[in-house]
Motif scaffolding. Structure first.
Motif, PDB file in Angstrom:
ATOM      1  N   ARG A  35      -6.887   6.630  -0.670  1.00 18.07           N
ATOM      2  CA  ARG A  35      -5.589   6.051  -1.037  1.00 18.07           C
ATOM      3  C   ARG A  35      -5.263   6.321  -2.500  1.00 18.07           C
ATOM      4  O   ARG A  35      -4.128   6.636  -2.851  1.00 18.07           O
ATOM      5  CB  ARG A  35      -5.586   4.544  -0.775  1.00 18.07           C
ATOM      6  N   TRP A  36      -6.257   6.169  -3.386  1.00 18.54           N
ATOM      7  CA  TRP A  36      -6.045   6.448  -4.809  1.00 18.54           C
ATOM      8  C   TRP A  36      -5.640   7.896  -5.012  1.00 18.54           C
ATOM      9  O   TRP A  36      -4.725   8.204  -5.780  1.00 18.54           O
ATOM     10  CB  TRP A  36      -7.319   6.155  -5.607  1.00 18.54           C
ATOM     11  N   LYS A  37      -6.322   8.807  -4.353  1.00 21.40           N
ATOM     12  CA  LYS A  37      -6.020  10.239  -4.490  1.00 21.40           C
ATOM     13  C   LYS A  37      -4.579  10.507  -4.047  1.00 21.40           C
ATOM     14  O   LYS A  37      -3.826  11.191  -4.754  1.00 21.40           O
ATOM     15  CB  LYS A  37      -7.015  11.058  -3.664  1.00 21.40           C
ATOM     16  N   GLN A  38      -4.173   9.959  -2.918  1.00 21.56           N
ATOM     17  CA  GLN A  38      -2.798  10.143  -2.437  1.00 21.56           C
ATOM     18  C   GLN A  38      -1.796   9.518  -3.405  1.00 21.56           C
ATOM     19  O   GLN A  38      -0.734  10.096  -3.666  1.00 21.56           O
ATOM     20  CB  GLN A  38      -2.644   9.536  -1.044  1.00 21.56           C
ATOM     21  N   PHE A  39      -2.123   8.348  -3.903  1.00 18.92           N
ATOM     22  CA  PHE A  39      -1.257   7.643  -4.846  1.00 18.92           C
ATOM     23  C   PHE A  39      -1.036   8.482  -6.105  1.00 18.92           C
ATOM     24  O   PHE A  39       0.093   8.694  -6.537  1.00 18.92           O
ATOM     25  CB  PHE A  39      -1.897   6.288  -5.187  1.00 18.92           C
ATOM     26  N   ILE A  40      -2.108   8.986  -6.682  1.00 13.20           N
ATOM     27  CA  ILE A  40      -2.014   9.789  -7.900  1.00 13.20           C
ATOM     28  C   ILE A  40      -1.298  11.108  -7.632  1.00 13.20           C
ATOM     29  O   ILE A  40      -0.435  11.526  -8.410  1.00 13.20           O
ATOM     30  CB  ILE A  40      -3.409  10.034  -8.504  1.00 13.20           C
ATOM     31  N   ASP A  41      -1.630  11.760  -6.528  1.00 12.62           N
ATOM     32  CA  ASP A  41      -0.986  13.032  -6.205  1.00 12.62           C
ATOM     33  C   ASP A  41       0.519  12.881  -5.992  1.00 12.62           C
ATOM     34  O   ASP A  41       1.265  13.833  -6.159  1.00 12.62           O
ATOM     35  CB  ASP A  41      -1.625  13.656  -4.965  1.00 12.62           C
ATOM     36  N   GLY A  42       0.991  11.673  -5.677  1.00  9.52           N
ATOM     37  CA  GLY A  42       2.412  11.422  -5.472  1.00  9.52           C
ATOM     38  C   GLY A  42       3.172  11.096  -6.749  1.00  9.52           C
ATOM     39  O   GLY A  42       4.381  10.881  -6.707  1.00  9.52           O
ATOM     40  N   MET A  43       2.480  11.073  -7.878  1.00  8.13           N
ATOM     41  CA  MET A  43       3.149  10.758  -9.144  1.00  8.13           C
ATOM     42  C   MET A  43       3.922  11.961  -9.675  1.00  8.13           C
ATOM     43  O   MET A  43       3.747  13.079  -9.210  1.00  8.13           O
ATOM     44  CB  MET A  43       2.119  10.281 -10.166  1.00  8.13           C
TER      45      MET A  43
END
Length: 177
Positions: A151-159
């Motif tokens: 989830r963190w990886k997806q969250f950061i990649d969406g920034m």
């Protein structure tokens, strides 16, 4: 109360350190170059001369509310204080650290160092939310944390600019850099 959208690219050309409460915070701070802005997460770094402090939990106001020289960033709308920035537009991650990183990205910093967001491992039984099955030994109370790193990886990649975000230590560094 200001909105985070009013701060879009407000800090373009500057650097920021987002300061979590992990045990590596003092080491991480010494490992990065000097930055322009310090953004704390919850109450952990209030001993430092913060510019901003981000929090998601209502009870944090008891700790951060009295610091009039620090801008508070929250996704809660309980306080109409002029020192509060409402960040309700932040995608739901559920953690104050995620809110802080997302807001730093929105503010347009050229470089964002993430300090003190490492794991406790087994220091007296203390753990962080992302210590789930990826941590040994796995503690059953973290069944809901099974996908937190993903989830963190997806969250950061969406920034806007995930390439500007640098975890100084910890598991999140392994998944992002």
């Amino acid at each position: 109360m200001d909105r985070i959208s009013q701060y879009k690219d407000h800090h373009k050309g500057q650097t920021c350190a987002v300061l979590g409460g992990g045990v590596m915070l003092p080491v991480d701070l010494r490992a990065i170059p000097q930055v322009d802005i310090l953004m704390g997460v919850n109450q952990h770094s209030l001993i430092l001369p913060l510019d901003y402090v981000a929090f998601c939990d209502r009870h944090m106001w008891n700790y951060v509310g009295g610091f009039k020289d620090i801008k508070k960033i929250t996704n809660l709308s309980h306080w109409k204080d002029s020192n509060v920035i409402h960040a309700g537009e932040c995608p739901p991650i559920g953690f104050s650290g995620g809110l802080a990183v997302w807001c730093a990205d929105q503010m347009g910093f050229d470089t964002i160092y993430i300090c003190g967001m490492d794991q406790y491992n087994d220091y007296g039984g203390r753990e962080y939310w992302w210590q789930g099955p990826q941590s040994e030994p796995f503690h059953p109370k973290h069944i809901s944390a099974r996908d937190d790193l993903k989830r963190w990886k997806q969250f950061i990649d969406g920034m806007q600019h995930p390439e500007r975000i640098y975890f100084v230590s910890g598991r999140l560094k392994e998944i992002h850099q």
